[in-house]
Every structure is written in structure tokens, then in C-alpha cells.
Design an enzyme around this catalytic site. Structure first.
Site, PDB file in Angstrom:
ATOM      1  CG  ASN A 157      -2.631 -10.824  -2.292  1.00 33.62           C
ATOM      2  OD1 ASN A 157      -2.628 -10.648  -3.511  1.00 33.62           O
ATOM      3  ND2 ASN A 157      -1.591 -11.357  -1.664  1.00 33.62           N
ATOM      4  CG  ASP A 184      -1.892  -1.185   1.192  1.00 38.49           C
ATOM      5  OD1 ASP A 184      -2.253  -1.641   0.097  1.00 38.49           O
ATOM      6  OD2 ASP A 184      -2.239  -1.669   2.291  1.00 38.49           O
ATOM      7  N   GLY A 235      -4.547  -4.324  -3.798  1.00 39.28           N
ATOM      8  CA  GLY A 235      -5.532  -3.300  -4.143  1.00 39.28           C
ATOM      9  C   GLY A 235      -4.755  -2.050  -4.467  1.00 39.28           C
ATOM     10  CG  HIS A 236      -2.043  -2.018  -6.920  1.00 37.15           C
ATOM     11  ND1 HIS A 236      -1.222  -2.666  -7.801  1.00 37.15           N
ATOM     12  CD2 HIS A 236      -1.775  -2.569  -5.707  1.00 37.15           C
ATOM     13  CE1 HIS A 236      -0.495  -3.569  -7.162  1.00 37.15           C
ATOM     14  NE2 HIS A 236      -0.821  -3.526  -5.893  1.00 37.15           N
ATOM     15  CB  THR A 269      -6.425 -10.269   1.760  1.00 32.17           C
ATOM     16  OG1 THR A 269      -5.880 -11.311   0.946  1.00 32.17           O
ATOM     17  CG2 THR A 269      -5.365  -9.195   1.964  1.00 32.17           C
ATOM     18  CE  LYS A 298      -1.449   7.897   1.313  1.00 32.39           C
ATOM     19  NZ  LYS A 298      -2.402   6.772   1.505  1.00 32.39           N
ATOM     20  CD  GLN A 323       0.885  -8.952  -2.556  1.00 30.08           C
ATOM     21  OE1 GLN A 323       1.603  -9.531  -3.351  1.00 30.08           O
ATOM     22  NE2 GLN A 323      -0.378  -8.717  -2.823  1.00 30.08           N
ATOM     23  N   GLY A 351       1.549   3.006  -2.608  1.00 33.72           N
ATOM     24  CA  GLY A 351       1.178   3.893  -3.718  1.00 33.72           C
ATOM     25  C   GLY A 351       1.771   3.388  -5.033  1.00 33.72           C
ATOM     26  CE  LYS A 352       2.490  -2.527  -4.281  1.00 36.31           C
ATOM     27  NZ  LYS A 352       2.129  -2.150  -2.913  1.00 36.31           N
ATOM     28  N   GLY A 353       0.330   1.637  -7.317  1.00 39.60           N
ATOM     29  CA  GLY A 353      -0.607   1.822  -8.423  1.00 39.60           C
ATOM     30  C   GLY A 353      -0.450   3.193  -9.054  1.00 39.60           C
ATOM     31  N   GLY A 398       0.063  13.962  -3.500  1.00 39.99           N
ATOM     32  CA  GLY A 398      -1.395  13.834  -3.518  1.00 39.99           C
ATOM     33  C   GLY A 398      -1.755  12.633  -4.370  1.00 39.99           C
TER      34      GLY A 398
HETATM   35  P1  GDP Z   1      -0.625   0.273  -3.570  1.00 40.70           P
HETATM   36  O1  GDP Z   1      -1.265  -0.987  -3.111  1.00 40.70           O
HETATM   37  O2  GDP Z   1       0.845   0.319  -3.313  1.00 40.70           O
HETATM   38  O3  GDP Z   1      -0.944   0.601  -5.015  1.00 40.70           O
HETATM   39  O4  GDP Z   1      -1.248   1.436  -2.701  1.00 40.70           O
HETATM   40  P2  GDP Z   1      -2.818   1.627  -2.373  1.00 40.70           P
HETATM   41  O5  GDP Z   1      -3.494   2.094  -3.610  1.00 40.70           O
HETATM   42  O6  GDP Z   1      -3.361   0.434  -1.673  1.00 40.70           O
HETATM   43  O7  GDP Z   1      -2.738   2.753  -1.276  1.00 40.70           O
HETATM   44  C1  GDP Z   1      -2.236   4.017  -1.557  1.00 40.70           C
HETATM   45  C2  GDP Z   1      -3.367   5.056  -1.363  1.00 40.70           C
HETATM   46  O8  GDP Z   1      -2.801   6.342  -1.278  1.00 40.70           O
HETATM   47  C3  GDP Z   1      -4.329   5.121  -2.537  1.00 40.70           C
HETATM   48  O9  GDP Z   1      -5.606   5.438  -2.059  1.00 40.70           O
HETATM   49  C4  GDP Z   1      -3.781   6.267  -3.394  1.00 40.70           C
HETATM   50  O10 GDP Z   1      -4.802   6.922  -4.149  1.00 40.70           O
HETATM   51  C5  GDP Z   1      -3.245   7.172  -2.335  1.00 40.70           C
HETATM   52  N1  GDP Z   1      -2.064   7.963  -2.707  1.00 40.70           N
HETATM   53  C6  GDP Z   1      -1.012   7.621  -3.528  1.00 40.70           C
HETATM   54  N2  GDP Z   1      -0.073   8.604  -3.513  1.00 40.70           N
HETATM   55  C7  GDP Z   1      -0.533   9.560  -2.686  1.00 40.70           C
HETATM   56  C8  GDP Z   1      -0.007  10.800  -2.216  1.00 40.70           C
HETATM   57  O11 GDP Z   1       1.105  11.208  -2.575  1.00 40.70           O
HETATM   58  N3  GDP Z   1      -0.762  11.510  -1.327  1.00 40.70           N
HETATM   59  C9  GDP Z   1      -1.981  11.082  -0.900  1.00 40.70           C
HETATM   60  N4  GDP Z   1      -2.638  11.841  -0.036  1.00 40.70           N
HETATM   61  N5  GDP Z   1      -2.511   9.912  -1.311  1.00 40.70           N
HETATM   62  C10 GDP Z   1      -1.797   9.168  -2.176  1.00 40.70           C
HETATM   63  P1  IMO Z   2      -0.848  -4.203  -2.209  1.00 43.00           P
HETATM   64  O1  IMO Z   2      -0.403  -4.747  -3.531  1.00 43.00           O
HETATM   65  C1  IMO Z   2      -0.898  -4.579   2.151  1.00 43.00           C
HETATM   66  C2  IMO Z   2      -0.827  -8.647   3.789  1.00 43.00           C
HETATM   67  C3  IMO Z   2      -2.086  -9.054   4.534  1.00 43.00           C
HETATM   68  C4  IMO Z   2      -1.495 -10.014   5.554  1.00 43.00           C
HETATM   69  C5  IMO Z   2      -0.384 -10.714   4.757  1.00 43.00           C
HETATM   70  C6  IMO Z   2      -0.802 -12.057   4.168  1.00 43.00           C
HETATM   71  O2  IMO Z   2      -2.151  -3.502  -2.261  1.00 43.00           O
HETATM   72  O3  IMO Z   2       0.241  -3.408  -1.574  1.00 43.00           O
HETATM   73  P2  IMO Z   2      -2.362 -12.742   2.126  1.00 43.00           P
HETATM   74  O4  IMO Z   2      -3.819 -12.485   1.862  1.00 43.00           O
HETATM   75  O5  IMO Z   2      -1.465 -12.202   1.066  1.00 43.00           O
HETATM   76  O6  IMO Z   2      -2.062 -14.181   2.427  1.00 43.00           O
HETATM   77  O7  IMO Z   2      -2.044 -11.939   3.486  1.00 43.00           O
HETATM   78  O8  IMO Z   2      -0.049  -9.835   3.694  1.00 43.00           O
HETATM   79  N1  IMO Z   2      -1.048  -8.150   2.408  1.00 43.00           N
HETATM   80  C7  IMO Z   2      -1.030  -6.856   2.057  1.00 43.00           C
HETATM   81  N2  IMO Z   2      -0.893  -5.750   2.811  1.00 43.00           N
HETATM   82  N3  IMO Z   2      -1.001  -4.473   0.807  1.00 43.00           N
HETATM   83  C8  IMO Z   2      -1.123  -5.569   0.040  1.00 43.00           C
HETATM   84  O9  IMO Z   2      -1.127  -5.521  -1.316  1.00 43.00           O
HETATM   85  C9  IMO Z   2      -1.168  -6.838   0.657  1.00 43.00           C
HETATM   86  N4  IMO Z   2      -1.298  -8.108   0.211  1.00 43.00           N
HETATM   87  C10 IMO Z   2      -1.208  -8.902   1.284  1.00 43.00           C
HETATM   88  O10 IMO Z   2      -2.712  -7.954   5.144  1.00 43.00           O
HETATM   89  O11 IMO Z   2      -0.870  -9.282   6.587  1.00 43.00           O
HETATM   90 MG    MG Z   3      -2.805  -1.625  -1.848  1.00 36.79          MG
END
Ligand code: GDP
Ligand code: IMO
Ligand code: MG
Length: 433
Positions: free
Chosen positions: A38, A13, A40-41, A131, A335, A228, A15-17, A419
Site C-alpha cells: 500500500n 505521502d 509508495g515511496h 489501496t 515540499k 503510511q 516524502g518519507k522515501g 525539491g
Molecule cells: P512517501 O510515501 O512519504 O515516501 O511520499 P511519496 O513518495 O508517496 O510522495 C512524496 C512525493 O513528493 C514524491 O513524488 C517525492 O519525489 C516528492 N517530494 C519529496 N520531497 C519533495 C520536495 O521537497 N519538493 C517537491 N516538489 N517534491 C518532493
Molecule cells: P505511504 O507509505 C497514503 C491509505 C489509503 C486508505 C487507507 C487504508 O506511501 O505514505 P489500505 O490499503 O492501507 O488498507 O488503505 O490508508 N493509505 C495511504 N495513504 N500513503 C500511504 O502510504 C498509504 N497507505 C495506505 O489511501 O485511505
Molecule cells: Mg507514498
């Protein structure tokens, strides 16, 4: 540069997406490697939000090839749902998607066994906090050489035999964990649904590793999207509180069947602070008002499960480990805006364990749980201008923070994100240059 891997530097999480979406501008193909739904981007474009789970985050760029690598574990129903949502937005209309035939398939019994196992572990205080998307059990079946691959969805007799073989082993386990055995009608519905999904996916299936290798040989720009984060890597993360796949950069080569000599750059994504979902040690965790403030300001709630993410200060020992494991030669800091308004910002520059200072996390999870972060404190900053596009547009304290983190991590920043929107980015260097 032709081959660039984007990888999470922490616990996911980061901010890879957002970063993959930005880098896709310069790429010809984007390849997801490892994991499944698992992930969510979240991508935010002009206020509209798109969440990708299985499909590469390059999908918002029509015409760019989107590949699901053989190292993934794919729930065909999740995939079809995601395809449907994206098509409703006018995306994936040009045959962009390629689903690796060697990827493994998640079936309902994987989720069932995971749920009963986690529930039992919870009562014993040993829950991983997964997840519950069936990731672990699907990788277990793969390692045990009884997994179902995407290709098998086109071969009814083989699929039936594999499901039977798997359930033969799993039903006693489901019962042992206090679950209910599936009925014969349920099982035959699972199989029929999987076969139907296979038929729908048939035109998108192909030899992903061969296509990626050919694209690389032709000098195309190929972007690998990690899911991840490095500290969730099965071999090198905070085991057993990890996922079941290789999340580090080497996982891209393994999943895509691409030799490591072909990789030109690895960009790690790190938040300006740290978060973690699920169980496991987290030395810089903030179980207080500041943690809650960061959670609210950063919207730190899981895109997949809705769970509140645990929040804490930036953890340099963890980041250093991520940098080392993936050989990162560039970092994206995301962020930064979320920390605005805090009177002071802390960063763990080391851990202390039994009187010894450590620059990376100890391997044992109990040791990591006992480790005390050694913090340094920096002044906070006010709001970051929405239109900050250069480091010089940042408040002085925020700029100093960025410079200090870059120095401590030992890797240059290729972008700083201020942002969620595409435009809210300070671009420093082009990863494909
Ligand atoms: P990922 O799994 O690595 O792709 O990250 P997620 O999407 O799960 O979580 C990142 C969250 O932060 C998402 O809701 C993005 O829209 C948001 N985000 C990404 N970059 C920034 C940033 O620079 N600032 C803020 N406020 N939000 C951001
Ligand atoms: P993205 O790609 C954050 C965590 C789960 C748990 C552990 C094992 O959005 O960054 P699993 O369902 O994979 O067997 O769970 O890994 N986990 C993540 N945490 N971001 C993710 O993906 C994750 N994918 C798995 O919360 O601790
Ligand atoms: Mg994520």
C-alpha cells in the site's frame, strides 16, 4: 545515536522515501516496519525516479542491509517484481535483502475479498478508499491466527491447509458481497505460484528481529522506515479511515521485536501542507482552485493507485497528534517549494467544535468531520532557489513560515526539503549525531 525511526506525521505521502534515502548515507541497515505494498515511496536521483513499495528506501545505497520486518504484510509477487526492477538497475546485487520469516503473506483471496467489500461499501457510501492491495484482510487473518507467514511458503502441506482453512471462511463472504467464488483450478494456481515465489525468496528469508537486535547491540546505525502516516494508525488514527497496522513509532519496536529502550530518536516527516488519499475527515481540505494548484504543483497523485490526492492547508492539530503519538524529537519539513507563488498561505492552528477550541483532532470521525479549522494567514513567497542549502537562502516569507511551523509544532526541524532531488535539501542536523 544508533537507532532512528522515521515516521509519517500526517496521512502518508509526506516524502518519507526521500528522507530515508538521505539518512541512509549514515546508516548501516534500513528496516521497513508495518504495512505492505500500500506504500509508495518515490526517490528522485539526477532526474531518475525509483518507487519503492515493500523494499526499504535505503536500497539505492549498495551494501546497506535492507530488512523487511515481521510486522509487514508481503505480497510475494509484488516483492519479486520490485526486486526484479531494482536488480535491472544494478541494485540489490550484494545480498542486501533480508525478508522476515514471520511477516505475513498477502494472497490473491485477500485482494479479492477487499475489492468486493469496498465495492459494496461504496454503494452504501461507507468506502474506506483502500489501496486494494489486500492489506486489511491479511492483517485480519493474522489477528485471527489463521494467517500465512513468509516461512509457510517453504512448507507446501502447511500452506495448502492454511489456504483451504481461510477459503472455507472467506468464500461465503465473497459470495455475500456479490463476488464470484474462485474455481479449484484458480486456487491451485495461487498455491503453486506462492510456493514458487517462496522458493525464489528462500535465500533472502531469515530471522529479522534477531539480526536487527544484534546490529543494535553492536552499535550499528539502524534506521527504521515507517510507511503510511500517524493519522492512519489503526489504534490512534482517524478510525475507521485508517490502515490496518501500527504506523506510529511504537510500530517499529513491535514489528522488529526491538525494545523501546533501544530507540534513540524519532523523526517525523511533514509536508508544508496536507494531503490525504481515500476517505475520512480532512478539515483543512481545499476543494477549490488553490487545492488544484497545490495538487498539480506537488504532483499529488498516488504512486500506487494513481488516484488524485486530496490537498489542503497544513493542519497543526493533526500534526500535534502525530508528534505526540510517536514522541517525535525532530521533524523534516518537505515540499516547501510547492507553495511558492501562492499569494497567501493558511495554517490551521486549532479546530473549533461546538464553540470549543481544540488543539488536537477529536477522536470521533463525525466530530472531526464537523470541526472547523481556525486559520491563521501568512504572506506567500516567490520561487525558492534550486540551490537553497541553508535556511538563509530561502525567501524571507518562506523562512518565517518554517520558523512559525517549528514553533507551533514544538519540535525542531532536522531538515527542510525544497525539491524532490536528493540535493534539494537544507540539512539542519544529523539524526545519528
Ligand atoms: P512517501 O510515501 O512519504 O515516501 O511520499 P511519496 O513518495 O508517496 O510522495 C512524496 C512525493 O513528493 C514524491 O513524488 C517525492 O519525489 C516528492 N517530494 C519529496 N520531497 C519533495 C520536495 O521537497 N519538493 C517537491 N516538489 N517534491 C518532493
Ligand atoms: P505511504 O507509505 C497514503 C491509505 C489509503 C486508505 C487507507 C487504508 O506511501 O505514505 P489500505 O490499503 O492501507 O488498507 O488503505 O490508508 N493509505 C495511504 N495513504 N500513503 C500511504 O502510504 C498509504 N497507505 C495506505 O489511501 O485511505
Ligand atoms: Mg507514498
Amino acid at each position: 545515536m544508533s537507532v532512528v525511526i522515521v515516521v509519517g506525521a500526517q496521512w502518508g505521502d509526506e516524502g518519507k522515501g526521500k528522507v530515508v534515502d538521505l539518512f541512509t548515507e549514515r546508516a548501516d541497515a534500513v528496516v521497513r516496519y508495518g504495512g505492505g505494498a500500500n506504500a509508495g515511496h518515490t526517490l528522485v536521483i539526477n532526474g531518475a525516479k525509483v518507487v519503492t513499495r515493500l523494499i526499504p528506501s535505503g536500497v539505492l545505497h549498495p551494501g546497506k542491509r535492507c530488512v523487511l520486518g515481521d510486522g509487514m504484510v508481503i505480497d510475494p509477487h509484488s516483492l519479486l517484481e520490485e526486486i526484479g526492477q531494482l536488480r535491472a538497475k544494478g541494485l540489490l546485487a550484494r545480498g542486501e535483502l533480508l525478508v522476515g520469516q514471520g511477516a505475513h503473506v498477502i494472497l490473491p483471496y485477500h485482494k479479492l475479498i477487499e475489492a468486493v467489500r469496498e465495492d459494496k461499501a461504496k454503494s452504501a457510501g461507507r468506502m474506506i478508499g483502500t489501496t486494494r492491495r489486500g492489506i486489511g484482510p491479511a492483517y485480519e487473518a493474522k489477528a485471527a491466527r489463521r494467517g500465512v507467514r513468509v516461512r509457510d511458503l517453504l512448507i507446501p502441506a502447511r500452506l495448502r491447509a492454511l489456504v483451504e482453512q481461510n477459503l472455507d471462511e472467506l468464500v461465503p463472504l465473497i459470495l455475500h458481497f456479490g463476488g464470484a467464488a474462485p474455481t479449484a483450478d484458480e486456487v491451485s494456481k495461487w498455491i503453486d505460484d506462492a510456493l514458487a515465489a517462496g522458493e525464489t525468496l528462500r535465500p533472502m528469508m531469515g530471522d529479522a528481529s534477531r539480526e536487527v537486535a544484534h546490529a543494535v547491540a553492536a552499535g550499528k546505525h539502524v534506521l527504521f522506515e515507517g510507511a503510511q502516516g500517524s493519522l492512519l494508525d489503526l489504534d490512534h488514527g482517524t478510525y475507521p479511515y485508517v490502515t490496518s497496522s501500527a504506523t506510529i513509532a511504537a510500530g517499529a519496536c513491535q514489528s522488529a521485536g526491538l525494545g523501546p529502550t533501544k530507540v534513540d530518536a524519532v523523526i517525523g516527516i511533514t509536508k508544508a501542507y496536507a494531503t490525504r488519499v481515500g476517505g475520512g475527515p480532512f478539515p483543512t481540505e481545499l476543494d477549490d482552485e488553490t487545492g488544484e494548484r497545490i495538487r498539480q504543483a506537488g504532483g499529488e497523485f498516488g504512486a500506487v493507485t494513481g488516484r488524485p490526492r486530496r490537498c489542503g492547508w497544513l493542519d497543526l492539530p493533526a500534526l500535534r497528534l502525530g508528534v505526540r503519538l510517536s514522541g517525535m524529537d525532530g521533524l523534516a519539513l518537505t515540499k516547501l517549494d510547492v507553495l511558492s507563488g501562492l499569494p497567501e498561505i493558511k495554517v490551521a492552528i486549532a479546530y473549533k467544535l461546538d464553540g470549543v477550541e481544540l488543539d488536537e483532532p477529536p477522536m470521533d470521525p463525525d466530530d472531526m468531520g464537523r470541526a472547523e479549522p481556525v486559520f491563521t494567514t501568512m504572506p506567500g513567497w516567490g520561487p525558492i532557489p534550486k540551490d537553497a542549502r541553508d535556511l538563509s537562502d530561502l525567501p524571507a516569507s518562506a523562512r518565517h513560515y518554517v520558523e512559525a511551523v517549528e514553533r507551533w509544532a514544538g519540535v525542531p526541524f532536522s531538515l527542510v526539503s525544497v525539491g524532490p532531488e536528493r540535493a534539494e535539501t537544507i540539512a539542519i542536523s544529523d539524526p545519528f549525531a
